[in-house]
Design an enzyme around this catalytic site. Structure first.
Site, mmCIF file in Angstrom:
data_model
loop_
_atom_site.group_PDB
_atom_site.id
_atom_site.type_symbol
_atom_site.label_atom_id
_atom_site.label_comp_id
_atom_site.label_asym_id
_atom_site.label_seq_id
_atom_site.Cartn_x
_atom_site.Cartn_y
_atom_site.Cartn_z
ATOM 1 N N CYS A 255 -15.740 -25.807 -1.346
ATOM 2 C CA CYS A 255 -16.436 -26.342 -2.503
ATOM 3 C C CYS A 255 -17.383 -27.424 -2.007
ATOM 4 C CB CYS A 255 -15.423 -26.932 -3.489
ATOM 5 S SG CYS A 255 -16.204 -28.020 -4.690
ATOM 6 N N LYS B 298 9.887 -8.227 23.679
ATOM 7 C CA LYS B 298 8.587 -7.860 23.101
ATOM 8 C C LYS B 298 7.960 -9.139 22.537
ATOM 9 C CE LYS B 298 6.444 -4.360 20.157
ATOM 10 N NZ LYS B 298 5.361 -5.210 19.737
ATOM 11 N N GLU C 85 0.933 -10.485 27.764
ATOM 12 C CA GLU C 85 0.796 -11.012 26.405
ATOM 13 C C GLU C 85 0.418 -12.490 26.455
ATOM 14 O OE1 GLU C 85 1.310 -8.579 24.345
ATOM 15 O OE2 GLU C 85 1.786 -9.384 22.357
ATOM 16 N N LYS D 207 11.425 0.546 29.047
ATOM 17 C CA LYS D 207 10.506 1.338 29.877
ATOM 18 C C LYS D 207 11.283 2.123 30.930
ATOM 19 C CE LYS D 207 7.021 -2.231 29.344
ATOM 20 N NZ LYS D 207 6.344 -3.403 29.926
HETATM 21 S S1 IVH Z 1 4.070 -2.762 27.529
HETATM 22 C C1 IVH Z 1 1.745 1.110 27.429
HETATM 23 N N1 IVH Z 1 5.686 -4.806 27.377
HETATM 24 O O1 IVH Z 1 3.466 -4.943 22.151
HETATM 25 C C2 IVH Z 1 2.608 -0.056 27.255
HETATM 26 N N2 IVH Z 1 4.054 -4.551 25.667
HETATM 27 O O2 IVH Z 1 3.437 -2.960 20.020
HETATM 28 C C3 IVH Z 1 1.886 -1.316 27.357
HETATM 29 N N3 IVH Z 1 4.068 -6.344 23.988
HETATM 30 O O3 IVH Z 1 0.178 -3.842 22.704
HETATM 31 C C4 IVH Z 1 2.568 -2.435 26.734
HETATM 32 N N4 IVH Z 1 5.693 -7.517 24.886
HETATM 33 O O4 IVH Z 1 0.720 -6.351 23.084
HETATM 34 C C5 IVH Z 1 4.665 -4.161 26.797
HETATM 35 N N5 IVH Z 1 7.146 -6.600 27.419
HETATM 36 C C6 IVH Z 1 6.140 -5.949 26.833
HETATM 37 C C7 IVH Z 1 5.523 -6.419 25.659
HETATM 38 C C8 IVH Z 1 4.479 -5.675 25.086
HETATM 39 C C9 IVH Z 1 4.812 -7.455 23.897
HETATM 40 C C10 IVH Z 1 3.018 -5.965 23.001
HETATM 41 C C11 IVH Z 1 1.725 -5.474 23.581
HETATM 42 C C12 IVH Z 1 1.527 -4.111 22.990
HETATM 43 C C13 IVH Z 1 2.352 -4.197 21.746
HETATM 44 C C14 IVH Z 1 2.773 -2.838 21.241
#
Ligand code: IVH
Length: 667
Positions: free
Chosen positions: A426, A115, A174, A290
């Site tokens: 300032c 993530k 991202e 996922k």
């Molecule tokens: S999937 C519907 N995969 O985490 C799912 N998101 O907390 C779509 N993110 O808004 C997102 N790494 O900005 C997905 N490997 C990853 C991710 C990821 C980071 C972020 C993304 C999302 C947020 C949610």
């Protein structure tokens, strides 16, 4: 003939795209940087001679020359949902139970991803060409950040392979800032007296929201793709295959994606990353799990804000609870007012902390943090402590919201918000608070290095009116110092000696000490080498400054403007009259690297690529672009790439940046 040129241009473009793919997606560059730059220069030349063939998807067309007025909005063809969070293995098992139930006994597997802690972006490709890029916004509509996204080299402007035949592909992923770049950016901001970014995520978001994409281009943002938005034809049956198709298109996908057959495997992968994450060169705040089959994702569907087939596992952040004792407002050397929370000292990730920058007044407002509040503090990116939460339920009665100062707390001078409204400055050029910060910086270790002139002494010197500008430092007599509190004969002599010794500091230290916006020590060294004399630098015409390879247009303008200001020239005159004589030592450094052939790979913290090449040259060394048995050593930074493997293979010595700095006597 015209057709030939067109073909030649297209061939060069395709070649560059392939090398981008090898570099950003496969992490296996096949040609040295210089060769890439040569191909790029060739393409640029051809395009300049035949501008009718320039197309927006050309690798030369990433940075637009003019800032935009503001951001338009883009409605997402498919909403950008967020993800539900879990924090422990039990919650993950519950998620798995929900999936099993939703799929009514069918077999399923998972894909586990990092993530990435940046900001979500949706890239829309039509016939393989990037047509727009939008932030998540409220999930339905986001900001059109196309111009800035185009500057991110990891994002292809044109997709590779068979993707062109697809009418539309929306890729979601991202945008992030690597930790090293974040640290370097904040260091540069500290040097130039600007407020810092709280964490790499904010830095990435801030960089994408700039109106001038030339600045975004310098921010070293990167990207990983992780999901599909709208597509004209399905790409695959499984998410796993989608990620692999992405790679074929030239879109970077993080190499550590894993398939997991069941939730036990998911939990194992998640817990292994809890420790491993510290070895990554970007920040992650958890893992994303996922369901792999796209059909099954469809069956499971979504609940309002988030899909049912996906969940995040968040790592616990290093946090501590403490109580705010006061909120102070500090004035920086360029006049920016920064609110700072002072709290009861607590232990956090190994060190005791007692204050944290609140960055700006919008942040104070957002948090509604008040004196007496119980707050949660956290180290952003394990580096900078910050207030992340206010426990409102524990707030004592009678507290009042923090009031944004209407005048400078130091000099009571007028204050004004900057263009984007987040920062207060300032406006009083004679503000003593600013003066103290300027003097502190001037005497600092990386500038004039006046050893015994510390903050406490500066405070007294300014408060007593003995020092009103840089030049006054050099007019001080021992008797003046002896008059001050806690100053005995010996310490007064030490101060005077230290001031005296600093009179002949090298030119680059003098330039750095002036505190010109955005001019840190590296840039000061470049300027000293380029002009070799102070008067030449002071009178340098703008085009002369713009021509310096390692200096960007904004910084060039800053330098030019600084020396056009009468007050600044007066300060410099005063210093020279007071006996300061900056000297430029041509071969000022040493021949510490004489005869050495050095290959640089990866990202360095203290040097850009041209800067490190120049430094190596100044110390008598030579840079080469590829590793061979004639290489003396490889200097490896973050994300080192294949040159490091080659060095190990050939038994060539590898050193890190710290060791390099030691070699050239910088630490
Ligand atoms: S999937 C519907 N995969 O985490 C799912 N998101 O907390 C779509 N993110 O808004 C997102 N790494 O900005 C997905 N490997 C990853 C991710 C990821 C980071 C972020 C993304 C999302 C947020 C949610």
């Amino acid at each position: 003939m015209a057709e030939d040129i067109k073909k030649q241009i297209e061939k060069l473009r395709q070649e560059l795209r392939t090398h981008d793919y090898l570099y950003y997606v496969l992490n296996q560059p096949e040609i040295p940087d210089q060769q890439y730059d040569r191909l790029f220069a060739q393409l640029r030349q051809l395009e300049q001679a035949h501008p009718q063939y320039i197309t927006p998807d050309s690798p030369t067309q990433r940075v637009s020359e003019r800032p935009i007025e503001g951001f338009g909005t883009i409605r997402h063809a498919i909403p950008m949902l967020s993800i539900d969070n879990t924090y422990n293995a039990d919650d993950l098992r519950k998620f798995d139970e929900r999936i099993a139930k939703g799929l009514e006994g069918a077999d399923y597997d998972y894909v586990v991803e990092l993530k990435i802690d940046g900001l979500a972006i949706s890239l829309r490709y039509e016939k393989g060409i990037l047509v727009n890029a939008a932030t998540r916004g409220d999930g339905e509509t986001g900001d059109d950040v196309t111009a800035n996204v185009r500057t991110i080299k990891a994002i292809p402007l044109k997709l590779l392979s068979d993707s062109q035949i697809q009418e539309t592909i929306e890729v979601r992923g991202e945008v992030y800032m690597p930790t090293k770049s974040f640290i370097a950016l904040n260091r540069q901001k500290t040097e130039s007296g600007e407020p810092l970014f709280a964490n790499p995520r904010n830095a990435a978001a801030g960089s994408l929201k700039l109106l001038d994409s030339r600045i975004t281009a310098q921010r070293n943002l990167s990207f990983f793709a992780y999901a599909l938005g709208e597509v004209s034809q399905p790409l695959a049956d499984e998410h796993w295959q989608v990620l692999h198709r992405f790679k074929k298109f030239g879109l970077p996908v993080h190499p550590n994606i894993k398939k997991a057959a069941d939730i036990d495997e998911v939990i194992e992968i998640c817990s292994s990353w809890e420790k491993e994450r510290h070895h990554l060169d970007f920040q992650i705040d958890g893992m994303v799990i996922k369901v792999n089959s796209l059909d099954q994702q469809e069956i499971l569907g979504a609940t309002g804000r988030s899909p049912r087939w996906c969940i995040s596992f968040k790592f616990p952040a290093e946090q501590a609870e403490t109580i705010i004792e006061s909120i102070e407002v500090q004035v920086g050397k360029s006049g920016i007012l920064t609110p700072v929370a002072k709290f009861k000292p607590v232990l956090l990730a190994g060190t005791t902390v007692k204050s944290a920058s609140l960055h700006n007044f919008d942040q104070v407002d957002r948090l509604d943090v008040r004196q007496g509040d119980t707050v949660i503090i956290e180290k952003a990116g394990e580096i900078i402590p910050q207030v992340v939460e206010v426990k409102k339920e524990l707030r004592p009665v009678g507290t009042k919201p923090f009031k944004v100062p209407e005048k400078c707390p130091n000099c009571e001078g007028p204050v004004k918000k900057n263009e984007n409204g987040a920062y207060l400055r300032c406006l009083n050029p004679n503000c003593l608070g600013q003066l103290k910060e300027k003097l502190r910086y001037f005497a600092g270790r990386d500038q004039m290095d006046i050893e015994n002139l510390g903050p406490a002494l500066i405070e007294q010197l300014v408060d007593t009116g003995l020092v009103k500008n840089f030049a006054d430092i050099y007019k001080l007599q021992k008797e003046d110092i002896l008059e001050l509190e806690r100053m005995a004969e010996k310490s007064a002599t030490n101060v005077i000696n230290a001031i005296d010794q600093s009179k002949n500091r090298p030119l680059w230290r003098f330039i750095a000490a002036l505190g010109i916006r955005n001019i840190g020590t590296q840039t000061a060294e470049i300027l000293a080498d380029e002009f070799a004399s102070l008067p030449k630098l002071m009178d340098a015409p703008i085009d002369c400054l713009q021509k310096i390879e390692q200096i960007g247009p904004v910084v060039a303008q800053n330098i030019y403007d600084y020396f056009r200001n009468e007050a600044n020239r007066k300060v410099i005159d005063g210093l020279l009259t007071a006996g300061v004589k900056p000297v430029h030592q041509k071969e000022k450094k040493s021949d510490a690297l004489a005869g050495k052939t050095i290959v640089v790979t990866g990202m360095l913290e203290n040097f850009s690529r041209p800067q490190i090449e120049q430094t190596i040259k100044q110390f008598g060394g030579k840079t080469a672009s590829s590793v061979s048995k004639n290489t003396d050593f490889v200097l490896a930074g973050a994300e080192p790439g294949s040159k490091l493997d080659k060095a190990t293979q050939l038994g060539v010595k590898v050193i890190d940046e710290k060791e390099f700095l030691k070699m050239i006597g910088k630490i």
